[in-house]
Write a protein that holds these residues in place. Structure first.
Motif, mmCIF file in Angstrom:
data_model
loop_
_atom_site.group_PDB
_atom_site.id
_atom_site.type_symbol
_atom_site.label_atom_id
_atom_site.label_comp_id
_atom_site.label_asym_id
_atom_site.label_seq_id
_atom_site.Cartn_x
_atom_site.Cartn_y
_atom_site.Cartn_z
ATOM 1 N N VAL A 65 0.867 -1.178 0.000
ATOM 2 C CA VAL A 65 0.000 0.000 0.000
ATOM 3 C C VAL A 65 0.907 1.233 0.000
ATOM 4 O O VAL A 65 1.444 1.621 1.035
ATOM 5 N N TRP A 66 1.051 1.833 -1.155
ATOM 6 C CA TRP A 66 2.026 2.911 -1.342
ATOM 7 C C TRP A 66 1.382 4.265 -1.593
ATOM 8 O O TRP A 66 2.082 5.269 -1.743
ATOM 9 N N ALA A 67 0.032 4.316 -1.672
ATOM 10 C CA ALA A 67 -0.652 5.592 -1.896
ATOM 11 C C ALA A 67 -1.921 5.637 -1.060
ATOM 12 O O ALA A 67 -2.504 4.597 -0.726
ATOM 13 N N TRP A 68 -2.350 6.857 -0.741
ATOM 14 C CA TRP A 68 -3.469 7.059 0.191
ATOM 15 C C TRP A 68 -4.256 8.298 -0.224
ATOM 16 O O TRP A 68 -3.735 9.401 -0.185
ATOM 17 N N GLN A 69 -5.500 8.080 -0.613
ATOM 18 C CA GLN A 69 -6.418 9.190 -0.876
ATOM 19 C C GLN A 69 -7.063 9.559 0.463
ATOM 20 O O GLN A 69 -8.053 8.983 0.872
ATOM 21 N N TYR A 70 -6.484 10.521 1.138
ATOM 22 C CA TYR A 70 -6.909 10.828 2.508
ATOM 23 C C TYR A 70 -7.987 11.900 2.579
ATOM 24 O O TYR A 70 -8.596 12.116 3.641
ATOM 25 N N GLY A 71 -8.235 12.606 1.480
ATOM 26 C CA GLY A 71 -9.267 13.647 1.460
ATOM 27 C C GLY A 71 -10.047 13.609 0.166
ATOM 28 O O GLY A 71 -9.457 13.511 -0.909
ATOM 29 N N ARG A 72 -11.376 13.668 0.260
ATOM 30 C CA ARG A 72 -12.218 13.579 -0.938
ATOM 31 C C ARG A 72 -13.087 14.814 -1.089
ATOM 32 O O ARG A 72 -13.527 15.413 -0.108
#
Length: 217
Positions: A189-196
């Protein structure tokens, strides 16, 4: 100290107006996630000209393939991967880039599709990525089943996690600790969409590890 890169993704095409909206409200992105296909009322497909604009602004491209609405079955996984690879070639995306399948939390997903998506990329110039939600929906179970069946899934795939969602921030105020949700099994897991769904501009905010950023163009 872990090196993190900050960026955004958007369903809308990256125009000068959208770029300036993001820079003035959030900061200069290191990368921009964009969809490869036009889907009515969902996404503008990336064009060669837009890709050039993104690069001219000093950003890298995070390619996303979303021309499917379920991730079930071996044949469907192969077809999706081949279409994604074709679009990436057509746009001139450099070899070695990860292309992320957009697996939404409300999609049906199974292990056969995931394995087929991954395996089809291994004979291509590109690398398999999956955007998914490890917390909500069927992805976690399907991915872990696929991982138990295929070393390629474990070793070759990079996951872009949609959870948790602490909320949109500026580049300066992005989370200092990289803490995306992960599947209940071994996963990269190398990326994170933390805000939408930012209020100021039609974008989401994303963090990624530098080892993924270095593969982008």
């Amino acid at each position: 100290m872990q090196i993190l890169n900050w960026g955004v993704d958007s369903a809308d095409a990256v125009t000068e107006d959208l770029y300036q909206c993001v820079v003035s409200n959030f900061g200069q992105p290191d990368f921009w996630g964009r969809y490869l296909s036009t889907i009515p009322n969902v996404s503008d497909g990336l064009t060669v000209e837009e890709f050039g604009f993104i690069r001219d602004k000093g950003m890298k491209l995070m390619p996303i393939y979303n021309n499917f609405s379920a991730a079930v079955g071996h044949r469907a996984g192969v077809v999706a991967a081949r279409n994604a690879i074709f679009k990436a070639r057509q746009l001139g995306i450099a070899e070695g880039s990860f292309v992320f399948a957009n697996v939404e939390r409300f999609f049906d997903v199974d292990a056969d599709w995931i394995i087929a998506w991954v395996d089809a990329f291994l004979t291509s110039p590109y690398r398999p990525g999956i955007y998914a939600d490890p917390d909500e929906g069927p992805f976690n179970e399907a991915y872990c089943q696929a991982a138990s069946m295929s070393n390629n899934v474990v070793e070759q795939t990079v996951i872009w996690s949609a959870e948790p969602e602490p909320g949109v921030t500026t580049k300066r105020n992005a989370p200092r600790i990289f803490a995306p949700s992960t599947p209940d099994c071994q996963a990269n897991v190398w990326a994170w969409q933390y805000g939408r769904d930012a209020d100021e501009c039609p974008i989401d905010t994303v963090l990624m590890e530098n080892r993924l950023f270095q593969t982008l163009v």
